[in-house]
Design a protein around this motif. Structure first.
Motif, short mmCIF file in Angstrom:
data_model
loop_
_atom_site.label_atom_id
_atom_site.label_comp_id
_atom_site.label_asym_id
_atom_site.label_seq_id
_atom_site.Cartn_x
_atom_site.Cartn_y
_atom_site.Cartn_z
N UNK A 125 0.98 -1.24 -0.09
CA UNK A 125 0.06 0.11 0.05
C UNK A 125 0.92 1.17 0.02
N UNK A 126 1.96 1.07 0.79
CA UNK A 126 2.66 2.48 1.02
C UNK A 126 3.34 2.84 -0.47
N UNK A 127 3.99 1.62 -0.95
CA UNK A 127 4.70 1.74 -2.53
C UNK A 127 3.87 2.17 -3.41
N UNK A 128 2.50 1.70 -3.52
CA UNK A 128 1.45 2.37 -4.69
C UNK A 128 1.34 3.71 -4.26
N UNK A 129 1.19 4.14 -3.13
CA UNK A 129 0.70 5.49 -2.90
C UNK A 129 2.07 6.49 -2.96
N UNK A 130 3.30 6.09 -2.45
CA UNK A 130 4.45 6.82 -2.30
C UNK A 130 5.60 6.78 -3.30
N UNK A 131 5.65 5.30 -3.38
CA UNK A 131 7.09 5.01 -4.07
C UNK A 131 6.79 3.83 -5.13
N UNK A 132 6.41 4.27 -6.16
CA UNK A 132 5.98 3.35 -7.26
C UNK A 132 7.10 2.52 -7.87
N UNK A 133 8.44 3.08 -7.68
CA UNK A 133 9.49 2.37 -7.96
C UNK A 133 9.76 1.07 -7.35
N UNK A 134 9.03 0.85 -6.28
CA UNK A 134 9.07 -0.13 -5.18
C UNK A 134 8.11 -1.05 -5.37
N UNK A 135 6.94 -0.89 -6.35
CA UNK A 135 5.86 -1.66 -6.36
C UNK A 135 6.05 -2.98 -6.71
N UNK A 136 6.83 -3.20 -7.77
CA UNK A 136 7.15 -4.41 -8.29
C UNK A 136 7.92 -5.56 -7.40
N UNK A 137 8.71 -4.71 -6.08
CA UNK A 137 9.18 -5.68 -5.03
C UNK A 137 8.20 -6.05 -4.24
N UNK A 138 7.20 -5.14 -3.93
CA UNK A 138 6.43 -5.57 -2.91
C UNK A 138 5.24 -6.53 -3.50
N UNK A 139 4.98 -6.45 -4.70
CA UNK A 139 4.13 -7.32 -5.58
C UNK A 139 4.86 -8.86 -5.32
N UNK A 140 6.28 -8.81 -5.59
CA UNK A 140 6.98 -10.04 -5.88
C UNK A 140 6.88 -10.83 -4.52
N UNK A 141 7.09 -10.08 -3.33
CA UNK A 141 7.19 -10.68 -2.24
C UNK A 141 5.79 -11.30 -1.95
N UNK A 142 4.82 -10.32 -1.93
CA UNK A 142 3.46 -10.66 -1.73
C UNK A 142 3.05 -11.94 -2.41
N UNK A 143 3.46 -11.96 -3.69
CA UNK A 143 3.13 -13.35 -4.58
C UNK A 143 3.60 -14.27 -4.07
N UNK A 144 4.95 -14.33 -3.38
CA UNK A 144 5.45 -15.67 -2.88
C UNK A 144 4.45 -15.98 -1.52
N UNK A 145 4.35 -14.94 -0.83
CA UNK A 145 3.50 -15.27 0.43
C UNK A 145 2.45 -15.89 -0.01
N UNK A 146 1.52 -15.47 -1.01
CA UNK A 146 0.29 -16.10 -1.57
C UNK A 146 0.50 -17.40 -2.05
N UNK A 147 1.65 -17.58 -2.90
CA UNK A 147 1.79 -18.87 -3.24
C UNK A 147 2.13 -20.04 -2.07
N UNK A 148 2.94 -19.63 -1.04
CA UNK A 148 3.14 -20.42 -0.02
C UNK A 148 1.70 -20.64 0.66
N UNK A 149 1.01 -19.77 0.99
CA UNK A 149 -0.44 -19.89 1.65
C UNK A 149 -1.13 -20.73 0.97
N UNK A 150 -1.08 -20.86 -0.42
CA UNK A 150 -2.25 -21.78 -1.41
C UNK A 150 -2.98 -20.83 -2.06
N UNK A 151 -2.73 -19.67 -2.02
CA UNK A 151 -3.84 -18.78 -3.14
C UNK A 151 -3.17 -18.44 -4.21
N UNK A 152 -3.09 -19.55 -4.90
CA UNK A 152 -2.26 -19.67 -6.36
C UNK A 152 -2.87 -18.33 -7.28
N UNK A 153 -4.13 -18.34 -7.46
CA UNK A 153 -4.65 -17.25 -8.17
C UNK A 153 -4.28 -15.78 -7.68
#
Length: 417
Positions: free
Chosen positions: A114-142
């Motif tokens: 949320x902070x990256x999207x609102x204040x630091x767009x250059x970091x959005x891809x990093x936040x998405x990457x880490x969140x995506x891996x978390x969701x993968x491990x949690x089983x939320x593949x979609x």
């Protein structure tokens, strides 16, 4: 500070390339932290505590990692550096995830995104990457796939091949998990387990170290290798006639030497180093996708990852193996430098095992070979006296998604009984 000592395991979690070296490096950082005077610049303290925490996380020292990363995050928040808050929150989220606290991890990932999207767009891809891996491990593949695809689009726009490759590897793993979930009867061997099984089997039956054994080895492995290579999407082809600009080859060779000296790390018996601006310029000016497509018949996208590779010591070799599927449906290895002694009796070559036997490719500077690294067993024979070899390896994805192997378990797996 520690990037060259950290890689990813089968689950795409960070682990040491060499546990002893990483532990030593973390210890040195802790000494540096203890030596700081009380009035030290808090920015230095924040950087040290962050990297100590990341290193301890990779070493499995979860409580210590959480302590140092919380300290680093507090320093970032106190200074009002929201960019550092985002980056450190992602690290702390990883530390909680590795420690098994998924609820705390999710809160940190969501806040950072949320902070990256609102204040630091250059970091959005990093936040998405880490969140995506978390969701993968949690089983939320979609959810994981959606986050990683957005990260991939942003990273393609950035043009950073290393970041693109990291996201593509994560996305490929999610796609494989989705495929296995949709077709559980098709085989439940994970992609990395599959490639690991093949690599172990190959190394127990033959070796790139002693080419004199090949004629003796091949009859015993012919059937298994034929069953494997029947699924090749790209057959090995030595390309000698590609007129790549000499100045670009020279620039990459110089960049590779500098990167290997500064940040090179041993991996699987060879020296590796991250590519930089020279490699990115080469990939941008040369239509490598067209080279691969024309020579193989497989239509591919421009390379999504790349790495410098070097063999620098006499006797150094790379034993036979197959790559992870995430590296791509096609691989191109381009020779940047091949120094050899005139008196040398042996010459190191890139070598493949195919349905009819072994094929060696002696690559000179500017020459390349294309092949399917995930399905074609390959390696390098030992360096002779006075030899040095510097290469760059690119990975390509097929334009047609249907040509991308989403379930390697459906191909044959070596019999291990």
């Amino acid at each position: 500070m520690l990037q060259h000592l950290i890689t990813q395991d089968a689950g795409l979690r960070m682990v040491p390339t060499d546990r002893g070296k990483l532990a030593t490096a973390v210890g040195r950082l802790q000494d540096d932290l203890r030596a700081l005077p009380e009035e030290a610049d808090p920015v230095r303290t924040r950087a040290l505590t962050r990297w100590i925490g990341v290193g301890q996380m990779c070493l499995g020292q979860h409580e210590a990692a959480l302590t140092f990363l919380r300290q680093s995050l507090d320093l970032a928040a106190a200074s009002g550096n929201t960019r550092a808050v985002v980056a450190t929150s992602l690290n702390l989220g990883d530390a909680h995830r590795y420690a098994g606290d998924m609820r705390a991890a999710e809160a940190l990932y969501r806040s950072a995104l949320g902070t990256a999207r609102s204040q630091h767009p250059e970091l959005v891809d990093f936040a998405l990457q880490h969140t995506g891996k978390y969701l993968m491990e949690r089983g939320d593949l979609a959810g994981a796939e959606a986050h990683l695809r957005e990260a991939l689009r942003l990273r393609i726009a950035k043009g950073d091949t290393e970041l693109i490759g990291s996201t593509q590897a994560a996305l490929s793993r999610v796609e494989l998990l989705i495929d296995h979930a949709a077709a559980p009867g098709a085989g439940d061997t994970a992609p990395r387990q599959w490639s690991g099984q093949w690599t172990s089997w190959l190394r127990s039956h033959t070796t790139a170290r002693t080419p004199d054994r090949w004629a003796e080895d091949f009859p015993a492995i012919r059937g298994a290798v034929r069953g494997l290579t029947a699924h090749q999407r790209v057959h090995p082809r030595h390309l000698r006639d590609q007129l790549f600009p000499a100045e670009l080859i020279t620039a990459m060779a110089q960049e590779a030497e500098a990167a290997l000296t500064a940040d090179g790390y041993l991996h699987n018996g060879k020296w590796n180093a991250a590519v930089g601006d020279a490699a990115n310029r080469f990939a941008g000016q040369v239509d490598l996708a067209a080279v691969v497509t024309e020579s193989t018949g497989l239509e591919v996208e421009q390379p999504h990852n790349g790495v410098y590779i070097a063999y620098l010591e006499e006797g150094q070799f790379l034993d036979f193996h197959v790559d992870e599927f995430g590296f791509g449906e096609a691989n191109l290895i381009l020779c940047l430098k091949h120094e050899r002694s005139v008196a040398g009796l042996t010459v190191s070559t890139t070598v493949f095992i195919g349905a009819d036997g072994y094929r060696a490719c002696d690559l000179a500077a500017g020459e390349c070979v294309v092949f399917d690294g995930a399905i074609t067993p390959h390696g390098r024979t030992p360096l002779g006296a006075g030899e040095r070899v510097v290469l760059i390896s690119f990975g390509f994805r097929a334009r047609d998604v249907a040509r991308r192997s989403a379930a390697p378990g459906r191909t044959c797996v070596p019999w291990t009984g």
